[in-house]
Write a protein that holds these residues in place. Sequence first.
Motif, mmCIF file in Angstrom:
data_model
loop_
_atom_site.group_PDB
_atom_site.id
_atom_site.type_symbol
_atom_site.label_atom_id
_atom_site.label_comp_id
_atom_site.label_asym_id
_atom_site.label_seq_id
_atom_site.Cartn_x
_atom_site.Cartn_y
_atom_site.Cartn_z
ATOM 1 N N ILE A 205 0.859 -1.202 0.000
ATOM 2 C CA ILE A 205 0.000 0.000 0.000
ATOM 3 C C ILE A 205 0.891 1.247 0.000
ATOM 4 C CG2 ILE A 205 -1.680 1.318 1.375
ATOM 5 C CD1 ILE A 205 -2.832 -1.437 2.230
ATOM 6 N N ALA A 206 1.958 1.175 0.783
ATOM 7 C CA ALA A 206 2.901 2.308 0.829
ATOM 8 C C ALA A 206 3.547 2.524 -0.541
ATOM 9 C CB ALA A 206 3.962 2.059 1.892
ATOM 10 N N ILE A 207 3.885 1.441 -1.216
ATOM 11 C CA ILE A 207 4.499 1.568 -2.549
ATOM 12 C C ILE A 207 3.527 2.277 -3.497
ATOM 13 C CG2 ILE A 207 5.185 0.200 -4.598
ATOM 14 C CD1 ILE A 207 7.395 0.160 -2.549
ATOM 15 N N ARG A 208 2.269 1.843 -3.467
ATOM 16 C CA ARG A 208 1.268 2.430 -4.377
ATOM 17 C C ARG A 208 1.029 3.908 -4.049
ATOM 18 N NH1 ARG A 208 -4.108 2.637 -3.555
ATOM 19 N NH2 ARG A 208 -4.140 0.958 -2.022
ATOM 20 N N LEU A 209 0.866 4.207 -2.757
ATOM 21 C CA LEU A 209 0.563 5.594 -2.378
ATOM 22 C C LEU A 209 1.775 6.512 -2.570
ATOM 23 C CD1 LEU A 209 -1.719 5.117 0.776
ATOM 24 C CD2 LEU A 209 -2.394 5.453 -1.612
ATOM 25 N N CYS A 210 2.958 5.943 -2.398
ATOM 26 C CA CYS A 210 4.177 6.741 -2.591
ATOM 27 C C CYS A 210 4.292 7.169 -4.057
ATOM 28 C CB CYS A 210 5.369 5.890 -2.187
ATOM 29 S SG CYS A 210 6.779 6.854 -1.740
ATOM 30 N N CYS A 222 4.295 23.212 -4.559
ATOM 31 C CA CYS A 222 4.813 22.414 -3.444
ATOM 32 C C CYS A 222 3.783 22.307 -2.308
ATOM 33 C CB CYS A 222 6.120 23.024 -2.951
ATOM 34 S SG CYS A 222 6.972 21.991 -1.772
ATOM 35 N N GLU A 223 3.111 23.432 -2.010
ATOM 36 C CA GLU A 223 2.173 23.434 -0.884
ATOM 37 C C GLU A 223 1.007 22.480 -1.155
ATOM 38 O OE1 GLU A 223 1.074 27.397 0.257
ATOM 39 O OE2 GLU A 223 -0.270 26.606 1.806
ATOM 40 N N SER A 224 0.457 22.535 -2.386
ATOM 41 C CA SER A 224 -0.668 21.644 -2.718
ATOM 42 C C SER A 224 -0.205 20.195 -2.729
ATOM 43 C CB SER A 224 -1.245 21.987 -4.094
ATOM 44 O OG SER A 224 -1.497 23.358 -4.191
ATOM 45 N N GLY A 225 1.016 19.979 -3.238
ATOM 46 C CA GLY A 225 1.560 18.626 -3.261
ATOM 47 C C GLY A 225 1.726 18.087 -1.843
ATOM 48 N N CYS A 226 2.166 18.953 -0.936
ATOM 49 C CA CYS A 226 2.345 18.522 0.456
ATOM 50 C C CYS A 226 1.004 18.231 1.122
ATOM 51 C CB CYS A 226 3.123 19.569 1.246
ATOM 52 S SG CYS A 226 4.878 19.541 0.831
ATOM 53 N N ARG A 227 -0.025 19.036 0.769
ATOM 54 C CA ARG A 227 -1.367 18.767 1.317
ATOM 55 C C ARG A 227 -1.826 17.381 0.881
ATOM 56 N NH1 ARG A 227 -2.898 24.086 0.875
ATOM 57 N NH2 ARG A 227 -3.574 23.835 -1.283
ATOM 58 N N ARG A 228 -1.586 17.087 -0.425
ATOM 59 C CA ARG A 228 -1.955 15.795 -0.988
ATOM 60 C C ARG A 228 -1.158 14.684 -0.285
ATOM 61 N NH1 ARG A 228 -0.965 12.824 -5.383
ATOM 62 N NH2 ARG A 228 -2.834 11.904 -6.291
ATOM 63 N N GLU A 229 0.123 14.956 -0.061
ATOM 64 C CA GLU A 229 0.961 13.971 0.627
ATOM 65 C C GLU A 229 0.397 13.670 2.018
ATOM 66 O OE1 GLU A 229 5.647 13.904 1.062
ATOM 67 O OE2 GLU A 229 4.743 14.909 2.797
ATOM 68 N N ALA A 230 -0.038 14.723 2.748
ATOM 69 C CA ALA A 230 -0.582 14.502 4.096
ATOM 70 C C ALA A 230 -1.826 13.615 4.040
ATOM 71 C CB ALA A 230 -0.893 15.837 4.755
ATOM 72 N N GLY A 234 -1.967 10.047 5.751
ATOM 73 C CA GLY A 234 -3.053 9.687 6.671
ATOM 74 C C GLY A 234 -3.704 8.362 6.289
ATOM 75 N N LEU A 235 -3.868 8.180 4.991
ATOM 76 C CA LEU A 235 -4.502 6.951 4.490
ATOM 77 C C LEU A 235 -3.711 5.706 4.892
ATOM 78 C CD1 LEU A 235 -7.061 6.861 2.822
ATOM 79 C CD2 LEU A 235 -5.676 6.816 0.738
ATOM 80 N N CYS A 236 -2.402 5.846 4.950
ATOM 81 C CA CYS A 236 -1.559 4.698 5.350
ATOM 82 C C CYS A 236 -1.974 4.184 6.728
ATOM 83 C CB CYS A 236 -0.084 5.090 5.409
ATOM 84 S SG CYS A 236 0.611 5.570 3.826
ATOM 85 N N SER A 239 -4.426 1.381 7.339
ATOM 86 C CA SER A 239 -4.084 0.053 6.813
ATOM 87 C C SER A 239 -3.484 -0.843 7.891
ATOM 88 C CB SER A 239 -3.092 0.187 5.651
ATOM 89 O OG SER A 239 -1.813 0.540 6.146
ATOM 90 N N ASN A 240 -3.733 -2.149 7.734
ATOM 91 C CA ASN A 240 -3.092 -3.120 8.633
ATOM 92 C C ASN A 240 -1.585 -3.140 8.406
ATOM 93 O OD1 ASN A 240 -5.501 -3.943 9.792
ATOM 94 N ND2 ASN A 240 -5.886 -5.431 8.170
ATOM 95 N N ASP A 241 -1.179 -2.817 7.174
ATOM 96 C CA ASP A 241 0.255 -2.849 6.874
ATOM 97 C C ASP A 241 1.021 -1.829 7.714
ATOM 98 O OD1 ASP A 241 0.002 -4.910 5.140
ATOM 99 O OD2 ASP A 241 0.311 -3.746 3.304
ATOM 100 N N GLN A 242 0.400 -0.679 7.995
ATOM 101 C CA GLN A 242 1.068 0.310 8.865
ATOM 102 C C GLN A 242 1.201 -0.253 10.280
ATOM 103 O OE1 GLN A 242 -1.071 2.113 11.341
ATOM 104 N NE2 GLN A 242 0.815 2.881 12.281
ATOM 105 N N THR A 243 0.114 -0.874 10.775
ATOM 106 C CA THR A 243 0.152 -1.459 12.125
ATOM 107 C C THR A 243 1.266 -2.503 12.191
ATOM 108 O OG1 THR A 243 -2.254 -1.227 12.100
ATOM 109 C CG2 THR A 243 -1.332 -2.552 13.878
#
Length: 260
Positions: A205-210, A222-230, A234-236, A239-243
């Motif tokens: 999931i991290a690979i896909r979202l990254c 950059c600011e909009s990109g960082c908002r999207r990154e946040a 958050g979505l990570c 996921s169970n993969d983050q846990t």
Amino acid sequence: MPFNNLICAINDKAAVVTVNRPKALNALNKETLEELLACFAELAVNDDLTGVVLTGAGEKAFVAGADIAAMQHLDALAGREFGRLGQQVMRTIETFAKPVIAAVNGFALGGGCELAMACDIRIASETAKFGQPEVNLGVIPGFGGTQRLPRLVGTGMALELLLTGDMIDAHEACRIGLVNRVVANDHLLPHCLELIGKMARKGPIAIRLCKDAVRGGIELDCESGCRREADLFGLCFASNDQTEGMAAFLAKRQPTFTNN
Ligand code: CAA
């Protein structure tokens, strides 16, 4: 699905897609572009897939461009349609949910350089050559080259390549940031598969979202990109993969990711 101009083989959960028109140095005609779309659509629904390596058949070429014989008699409307089809292929590869690596094994010219640039990572063999020689033919790149090349190597270097039509070797391509690294010819495919294998051991999931964060963010300020990154960060945490990933780190063991 069997293809006329592509070979798609699965190698330990990684797909190796080979453009297979060696007599025409793997030039991209309409059928090949349509087959690339169909192939990536098929791969997109393969949940086990870890990534794709894209390469060209034979020793000489990755892809020597869009098919000049097929383009010769196009009019303005048909030219635009052909460009749009090529661009659709490039966008499909760029937004593919899994990593796509170009194993550039020879000439990557015009549409071939554009195909490589749509991939996430480019690895070149010692004999690879790159260029956007369209101006020699009285045209401009039509599969996204005028947009992706400056984003990768900067406007000055891109314009020099685009306006002279000059070819550069693999080491020069590496020096200007067009390729990630140069490897010996016989190490090219194993090296690319190794890279996919390394990524396959990370949280899927991290690979896909990254990839999504980079691909979606690069077009934004950059600011909009960082908002999207946040948002994606958050979505990570949903996921169970983050846990699992964080618990494994703290327990000093290897994580077992389950892609959910
Ligand atoms: N389209 C169609 N056929 C091609 C081709 C292409 N892009 N590139 C090579 N071929 C064919 C040749 O016509 C030749 O066919 P025949 O054997 O039937 O004559 C065969 O592949 C082998 O090519 P060469 O004999 O030319 O091989 P070479 O070793 O002497 O030269 C080369 C290799 C330098 C790559 C040379 O083939 C070449 O310059 N190719 C064209 C490169 C090019 O201009 N690409 C850009 C195309 S336009 C484009 O891509 C627009 C876009 O952005 C969408």
